[in-house]
Design a protein around this motif. Structure first.
Motif, mmCIF file in Angstrom:
data_model
loop_
_atom_site.group_PDB
_atom_site.id
_atom_site.type_symbol
_atom_site.label_atom_id
_atom_site.label_comp_id
_atom_site.label_asym_id
_atom_site.label_seq_id
_atom_site.Cartn_x
_atom_site.Cartn_y
_atom_site.Cartn_z
ATOM 1 N N PHE A 100 0.803 -1.073 0.212
ATOM 2 C CA PHE A 100 -0.051 -0.041 0.050
ATOM 3 C C PHE A 100 0.933 1.036 -0.148
ATOM 4 C CE2 PHE A 100 -2.344 -3.417 2.336
ATOM 5 C CZ PHE A 100 -3.468 -3.293 1.468
ATOM 6 N N ASP A 101 0.993 2.019 -1.114
ATOM 7 C CA ASP A 101 1.551 3.497 -1.041
ATOM 8 C C ASP A 101 0.483 4.178 -0.783
ATOM 9 O OD1 ASP A 101 3.615 5.212 -1.653
ATOM 10 O OD2 ASP A 101 2.406 5.515 -3.856
ATOM 11 N N LEU A 102 0.791 4.989 0.329
ATOM 12 C CA LEU A 102 -0.198 5.584 1.168
ATOM 13 C C LEU A 102 0.006 7.294 1.063
ATOM 14 C CD1 LEU A 102 -0.475 3.899 4.708
ATOM 15 C CD2 LEU A 102 -1.712 3.458 2.636
ATOM 16 N N ALA A 103 -0.978 7.742 0.773
ATOM 17 C CA ALA A 103 -1.017 9.161 0.810
ATOM 18 C C ALA A 103 -2.443 9.869 1.390
ATOM 19 C CB ALA A 103 -0.951 9.761 -0.754
ATOM 20 N N MET A 104 -2.398 9.469 2.556
ATOM 21 C CA MET A 104 -3.725 9.614 3.470
ATOM 22 C C MET A 104 -3.527 11.061 4.306
ATOM 23 S SD MET A 104 -4.820 6.136 4.415
ATOM 24 C CE MET A 104 -5.548 4.862 2.940
ATOM 25 N N GLY A 105 -4.800 11.780 4.430
ATOM 26 C CA GLY A 105 -4.859 12.994 5.324
ATOM 27 C C GLY A 105 -6.074 13.070 5.826
ATOM 28 N N SER A 106 -7.148 12.292 5.666
ATOM 29 C CA SER A 106 -8.608 12.651 6.017
ATOM 30 C C SER A 106 -9.116 11.316 6.585
ATOM 31 C CB SER A 106 -9.407 13.018 4.791
ATOM 32 O OG SER A 106 -9.188 11.741 3.834
ATOM 33 N N VAL A 107 -10.110 11.530 7.495
ATOM 34 C CA VAL A 107 -10.760 10.498 8.387
ATOM 35 C C VAL A 107 -11.936 9.886 7.756
ATOM 36 C CG1 VAL A 107 -11.734 10.214 10.547
ATOM 37 C CG2 VAL A 107 -10.094 11.711 10.550
ATOM 38 N N TYR A 108 -11.850 8.620 7.829
ATOM 39 C CA TYR A 108 -13.031 7.906 7.198
ATOM 40 C C TYR A 108 -13.988 7.425 8.194
ATOM 41 C CZ TYR A 108 -15.627 3.942 4.986
ATOM 42 O OH TYR A 108 -16.559 3.194 4.530
ATOM 43 N N GLU A 109 -15.240 7.462 8.105
ATOM 44 C CA GLU A 109 -16.093 7.235 9.081
ATOM 45 C C GLU A 109 -16.971 6.099 8.537
ATOM 46 O OE1 GLU A 109 -19.490 8.984 12.302
ATOM 47 O OE2 GLU A 109 -17.984 10.189 10.905
ATOM 48 N N GLN A 110 -16.923 5.050 9.405
ATOM 49 C CA GLN A 110 -17.970 3.787 9.054
ATOM 50 C C GLN A 110 -18.718 3.313 10.309
ATOM 51 O OE1 GLN A 110 -16.369 -0.139 7.734
ATOM 52 N NE2 GLN A 110 -17.726 0.088 5.966
ATOM 53 N N TRP A 111 -19.888 3.423 10.487
ATOM 54 C CA TRP A 111 -20.769 2.877 11.540
ATOM 55 C C TRP A 111 -20.538 3.188 12.710
ATOM 56 C CZ3 TRP A 111 -19.566 -2.224 8.796
ATOM 57 C CH2 TRP A 111 -20.510 -2.230 7.719
ATOM 58 N N GLY A 112 -20.177 4.593 12.890
ATOM 59 C CA GLY A 112 -19.913 5.224 14.068
ATOM 60 C C GLY A 112 -18.240 5.365 14.568
ATOM 61 N N THR B 293 3.865 1.770 2.496
ATOM 62 C CA THR B 293 5.080 2.880 2.211
ATOM 63 C C THR B 293 4.201 4.469 2.164
ATOM 64 O OG1 THR B 293 5.021 2.625 -0.118
ATOM 65 C CG2 THR B 293 6.575 1.364 0.970
ATOM 66 N N GLY B 294 4.933 5.502 1.935
ATOM 67 C CA GLY B 294 4.277 6.627 1.754
ATOM 68 C C GLY B 294 4.085 7.210 3.082
ATOM 69 N N GLU B 295 3.029 7.945 3.186
ATOM 70 C CA GLU B 295 2.644 8.888 4.483
ATOM 71 C C GLU B 295 1.281 9.158 4.769
ATOM 72 O OE1 GLU B 295 4.916 13.089 5.077
ATOM 73 O OE2 GLU B 295 3.000 13.246 4.142
ATOM 74 N N ILE B 296 0.962 8.811 5.881
ATOM 75 C CA ILE B 296 -0.078 9.369 6.788
ATOM 76 C C ILE B 296 -0.041 10.819 7.432
ATOM 77 C CG2 ILE B 296 -2.065 9.068 8.305
ATOM 78 C CD1 ILE B 296 -1.559 5.909 7.727
ATOM 79 N N ASN B 297 -0.724 11.744 7.025
ATOM 80 C CA ASN B 297 -0.445 13.120 7.557
ATOM 81 C C ASN B 297 -1.938 13.578 8.158
ATOM 82 O OD1 ASN B 297 0.211 15.733 8.475
ATOM 83 N ND2 ASN B 297 1.499 16.091 6.761
ATOM 84 N N LEU B 298 -2.357 13.457 9.240
ATOM 85 C CA LEU B 298 -3.661 13.919 9.823
ATOM 86 C C LEU B 298 -3.353 14.855 10.504
ATOM 87 C CD1 LEU B 298 -6.454 12.850 9.646
ATOM 88 C CD2 LEU B 298 -6.162 11.679 12.005
ATOM 89 N N THR B 299 -3.692 16.167 10.214
ATOM 90 C CA THR B 299 -3.580 17.330 10.770
ATOM 91 C C THR B 299 -4.678 18.080 10.749
ATOM 92 O OG1 THR B 299 -1.136 17.412 10.156
ATOM 93 C CG2 THR B 299 -2.122 19.574 11.210
ATOM 94 N N ASN B 300 -5.045 18.438 12.248
ATOM 95 C CA ASN B 300 -6.436 19.239 12.471
ATOM 96 C C ASN B 300 -6.187 20.722 12.205
ATOM 97 O OD1 ASN B 300 -9.165 20.179 13.086
ATOM 98 N ND2 ASN B 300 -8.626 19.487 15.432
ATOM 99 N N ASN C 116 5.681 -2.308 8.071
ATOM 100 C CA ASN C 116 5.281 -0.710 7.890
ATOM 101 C C ASN C 116 6.661 0.119 7.680
ATOM 102 O OD1 ASN C 116 3.355 1.825 7.569
ATOM 103 N ND2 ASN C 116 4.482 2.302 9.753
ATOM 104 N N LEU C 117 6.713 0.766 6.618
ATOM 105 C CA LEU C 117 7.560 1.891 6.180
ATOM 106 C C LEU C 117 7.010 3.237 6.250
ATOM 107 C CD1 LEU C 117 9.380 -0.349 3.604
ATOM 108 C CD2 LEU C 117 10.569 0.385 5.680
ATOM 109 N N ALA C 118 5.714 3.383 6.243
ATOM 110 C CA ALA C 118 5.189 4.845 6.143
ATOM 111 C C ALA C 118 5.403 5.796 7.178
ATOM 112 C CB ALA C 118 3.483 4.380 5.754
ATOM 113 N N TYR C 119 5.677 6.781 6.933
ATOM 114 C CA TYR C 119 5.544 7.921 8.024
ATOM 115 C C TYR C 119 4.019 8.370 8.369
ATOM 116 C CZ TYR C 119 6.532 12.239 10.403
ATOM 117 O OH TYR C 119 6.770 13.216 11.242
ATOM 118 N N ILE C 120 3.963 8.383 9.732
ATOM 119 C CA ILE C 120 2.635 8.603 10.097
ATOM 120 C C ILE C 120 2.698 9.757 11.268
ATOM 121 C CG2 ILE C 120 0.592 7.636 11.715
ATOM 122 C CD1 ILE C 120 1.496 4.818 10.952
ATOM 123 N N LYS C 121 1.937 10.754 10.924
ATOM 124 C CA LYS C 121 1.937 12.050 11.896
ATOM 125 C C LYS C 121 0.328 12.357 12.126
ATOM 126 C CE LYS C 121 2.960 16.995 11.743
ATOM 127 N NZ LYS C 121 3.781 17.994 10.895
#
Length: 346
Positions: free
Chosen positions: A196-208, A235-242, A276-281
């Motif tokens: 999985f080459d990640l480029a995530m930065g938003s929240v996904y909501e399912q069933w609460g 790999t890649g990055e998760i950057n979840l900043t409010n 996991n090699l992805a950077y998570i913030k």
């Protein structure tokens, strides 16, 4: 069918002389027939299941059959009920109510069978080369397997599979630029040999619940099959900043953030040989459970469910404020509990 209806259904007395082939066996005497009974039938999508009806000592006058759900079509004749599962319904269960009008001597009675139906998909293996082909896979078919033939650019992926029972073999290839989860809930299927080459930065909501991960939830499918994630890496990055003043004060649960799996709340899912090699913030979210492999694992089985996994990705969490129950940070798991007192890791 609710519990009250089910209880009523399975306590209906069945005549000794009546039997439905493949469903139930009839006792030899009428007195012995006063028992609770519910038949079972397994139907494969694309194939018809014919249930023959016999009535020793009786003359069958009429057979009628109804279904509480819409996932099967039914046909009746004087001597049989034929069930056909509709496409896309594999993994589902249902109940049929079959009424048999039978005559013995001068007396005619109606007898009811409450039959549980399990729908299984036909075995199939297909190759996947594009994101459009991926979108069309039969996720409800537990016997379907899909094999990647090349890397796939997921830029056009805007909505995860809500639930999945099938299996995906990445064959060593990569889902590139994945900004939205691939799967909401993995039930009983297997995902393996996939990057999985990640480029995530938003929240996904399912069933609460709220997630930031390529696979949000793993758990049991029909008959408690084990959902398995094997030899996968991120790999890649998760950057979840409010940056919008997001308020979590009313939320009961934290956001589950991970390089691979959001949560495995019942210890049914298995994670093996993953990396996991992805950077998570994360920043600005006071309630988070952040892990390199999994955000949250809190179950009742007490067995080892994460085996030979490792994390080399950096993790940075700024969750100042009310962290609350279930929050935490870890290289493998952000939050982990077990009421059996046994190790969940090997």
């Amino acid at each position: 069918m609710n519990n009250k209806t089910m209880k009523k259904a399975i306590t209906i007395a069945l005549s000794a002389a009546l039997a439905v082939s493949g469903l139930v066996s009839s006792p030899e005497s009428e007195a012995a027939a006063k028992l609770s009974i519910i038949g079972k039938a397994t139907v494969t999508v694309g194939k018809a299941k014919k249930l023959s009806i016999t009535a020793k000592g009786y003359t069958v006058k009429k057979v009628t059959c109804i279904s509480e759900a819409k996932n099967v079509s039914i046909k009746t004749s004087k001597k049989a009920v034929t069930i056909t599962a509709k496409k896309g319904t594999a993994g589902q269960g249902d109940y049929l109510v079959t009424t048999i009008k039978a005559k013995k001597g001068k007396k005619t009675k109606n007898y009811k069978f409450y039959t549980s139906v399990t729908i299984q998909g036909a075995s199939t293996t297909e190759d996947i080369s594009t994101v459009d082909q991926l979108k069309k896979i039969d996720t409800k078919n537990s016997k379907a397997k899909y094999i990647l033939k090349n890397d796939i650019d997921m830029s056009g992926w805007t909505k995860p599979f809500e639930s999945m029972y099938c299996s995906i073999d990445g064959a060593g290839y990569t889902l590139k630029n994945l900004s939205v989860p691939l799967v909401g809930k993995l039930y009983g299927g297997t995902i393996e040999n996939l990057t999985f080459d990640l480029a995530m930065g938003s929240v996904y909501e399912q069933w609460g619940d709220k997630y930031v991960a390529p696979i949000c939830f793993i758990g049991p499918g029909n008959n408690l099959e084990t959902a398995t994630i094997r030899k996968c890496r991120s790999t890649g990055e998760i950057n979840l900043t409010n940056t919008s003043g997001y308020d979590q004060s009313s939320d009961m649960n934290p956001i589950y953030v991970a390089g691979l799996v959001g949560t495995n709340p019942n210890n049914y899912g298995q994670i093996e040989n993953c990396y996991n090699l992805a950077y998570i913030k994360t920043a600005g979210y006071p309630k988070v459970a952040v892990g390199g492999i999994i955000g949250n694992i809190a179950g009742k089985t007490g067995v080892a469910v994460i085996r030979e996994c490792k994390n080399s990705g950096g993790i940075s969490v700024d969750n100042s404020g009310d962290t609350g129950m279930g929050c935490g940070v870890g290289g493998i798991a952000g939050y982990a509990t077990s009421d059996k007192g046994l190790s969940q890791y090997e």
